[in-house]
Design a protein around this motif. Sequence first.
Motif, short mmCIF file in Angstrom:
data_model
loop_
_atom_site.label_atom_id
_atom_site.label_comp_id
_atom_site.label_asym_id
_atom_site.label_seq_id
_atom_site.Cartn_x
_atom_site.Cartn_y
_atom_site.Cartn_z
N SER A 81 47.18 47.00 48.85
CA SER A 81 46.49 48.15 48.75
C SER A 81 46.80 49.04 47.51
N SER A 82 48.02 48.60 46.68
CA SER A 82 48.44 49.44 45.84
C SER A 82 48.71 48.39 44.51
N ASN A 83 48.06 47.19 44.63
CA ASN A 83 48.08 46.26 43.58
C ASN A 83 49.38 45.80 43.51
N ARG A 84 50.20 45.67 44.28
CA ARG A 84 51.53 44.99 43.98
C ARG A 84 51.85 43.95 44.75
N TRP A 85 52.20 42.77 44.31
CA TRP A 85 52.55 41.62 45.02
C TRP A 85 53.90 41.25 44.46
N PHE A 86 54.77 40.75 45.32
CA PHE A 86 56.06 40.32 44.96
C PHE A 86 56.53 38.91 45.23
N TRP A 87 57.27 38.32 44.52
CA TRP A 87 57.69 36.80 44.82
C TRP A 87 59.30 36.95 44.44
N SER A 88 60.00 36.07 45.27
CA SER A 88 61.16 35.83 44.76
C SER A 88 61.32 34.33 44.49
N VAL A 118 71.97 35.63 33.35
CA VAL A 118 71.18 35.59 34.62
C VAL A 118 71.65 36.60 35.51
N VAL A 119 71.04 37.38 36.11
CA VAL A 119 71.54 38.18 37.32
C VAL A 119 73.19 38.94 37.02
N GLY A 120 73.12 38.99 35.70
CA GLY A 120 74.44 39.89 35.20
C GLY A 120 75.49 38.79 35.09
N GLU A 121 75.32 37.55 34.89
CA GLU A 121 76.05 36.51 34.71
C GLU A 121 75.82 35.75 33.57
N MET A 122 76.99 35.08 32.98
CA MET A 122 76.76 34.08 31.97
C MET A 122 77.60 32.92 32.35
N PRO A 123 77.07 32.15 33.31
CA PRO A 123 77.89 31.01 33.86
C PRO A 123 78.22 29.85 33.11
N LEU A 124 79.40 29.57 33.29
CA LEU A 124 79.85 28.30 32.89
C LEU A 124 79.68 27.27 33.79
N ILE A 125 78.97 26.16 33.59
CA ILE A 125 78.62 24.97 34.34
C ILE A 125 79.53 23.75 33.96
N ALA A 126 80.33 23.25 34.70
CA ALA A 126 80.91 22.30 34.50
C ALA A 126 80.24 20.89 34.53
N PRO A 127 80.66 19.77 34.06
CA PRO A 127 79.75 18.52 34.16
C PRO A 127 79.79 18.36 35.75
N GLY A 128 78.68 17.76 36.20
CA GLY A 128 78.34 17.52 37.67
C GLY A 128 78.28 18.69 38.62
N GLY A 129 78.52 19.94 37.72
CA GLY A 129 78.38 21.20 38.66
C GLY A 129 76.86 21.91 38.57
N SER A 130 76.98 23.07 39.30
CA SER A 130 75.58 23.77 39.22
C SER A 130 75.70 25.11 39.42
N PHE A 131 74.78 25.90 39.27
CA PHE A 131 74.75 27.35 39.43
C PHE A 131 73.63 27.74 39.94
N ASP A 132 73.63 28.57 41.03
CA ASP A 132 72.46 29.15 41.97
C ASP A 132 72.18 30.47 41.67
N TYR A 133 71.08 31.13 41.70
CA TYR A 133 70.60 32.42 41.69
C TYR A 133 69.38 32.79 41.95
N VAL A 134 69.07 33.87 42.72
CA VAL A 134 67.75 34.50 43.19
C VAL A 134 67.36 35.79 42.39
N SER A 135 66.13 35.62 42.07
CA SER A 135 65.42 36.98 41.32
C SER A 135 64.26 36.99 41.78
N GLY A 136 63.47 38.14 41.29
CA GLY A 136 62.32 38.25 41.92
C GLY A 136 61.33 38.79 40.78
N CYS A 137 59.88 38.91 40.95
CA CYS A 137 59.15 39.10 40.07
C CYS A 137 57.80 40.03 40.76
N PRO A 138 57.53 41.18 40.11
CA PRO A 138 56.51 41.83 40.79
C PRO A 138 55.21 41.69 39.70
N LEU A 139 54.25 41.62 40.52
CA LEU A 139 52.81 41.45 39.49
C LEU A 139 51.89 42.55 40.12
#
Length: 133
Positions: free
Chosen positions: A35-42, A79-100
């Motif tokens: 009703s306020s033209n606000r939709w939000f996704w993570s 991303v999310v305030g970090e500059m991750p160093l990702i080792a071979p075979g490693g991973s980095f996860d984060y969650v963020s959002g987007c309003p439209l």
Amino acid sequence: MTTDALAMLFPNVAVTRGIAVRVAVSFLVEQSDPSSNRWFWSYHVRIENGADVAVQLLSRSWTIVDGRGTVHEVVGEGVVGEMPLIAPGGSFDYVSGCPLDTPTGAMSGSYRMVDEDGTAFDVEIPRFQLLST
């Protein structure tokens, strides 16, 4: 986790130079107010280093297109305030959002990475849909 399980959890994937970027998106009804033209996704991003050398994420560049076709560019360090160093075979996860201010849209982009040899390169972020239904 099996490849099939990953594909179900993270249906959007792009691989660049052995770096896989996987994205899962969720519409957040409780944070949206049509009703306020606000939709939000993570969105949950997993960056997996399948290369033989460590990589560091330096910056991001997003292209967000709303339901009217208006393009919004978002560029920034890390991303999310970090500059991750990702080792071979490693991973980095984060969650963020987007309003439209429209009930649909899409996002895509790239990460600027540097490997341990000092070589900078861009890694594709797969395009994914923002759907409120």
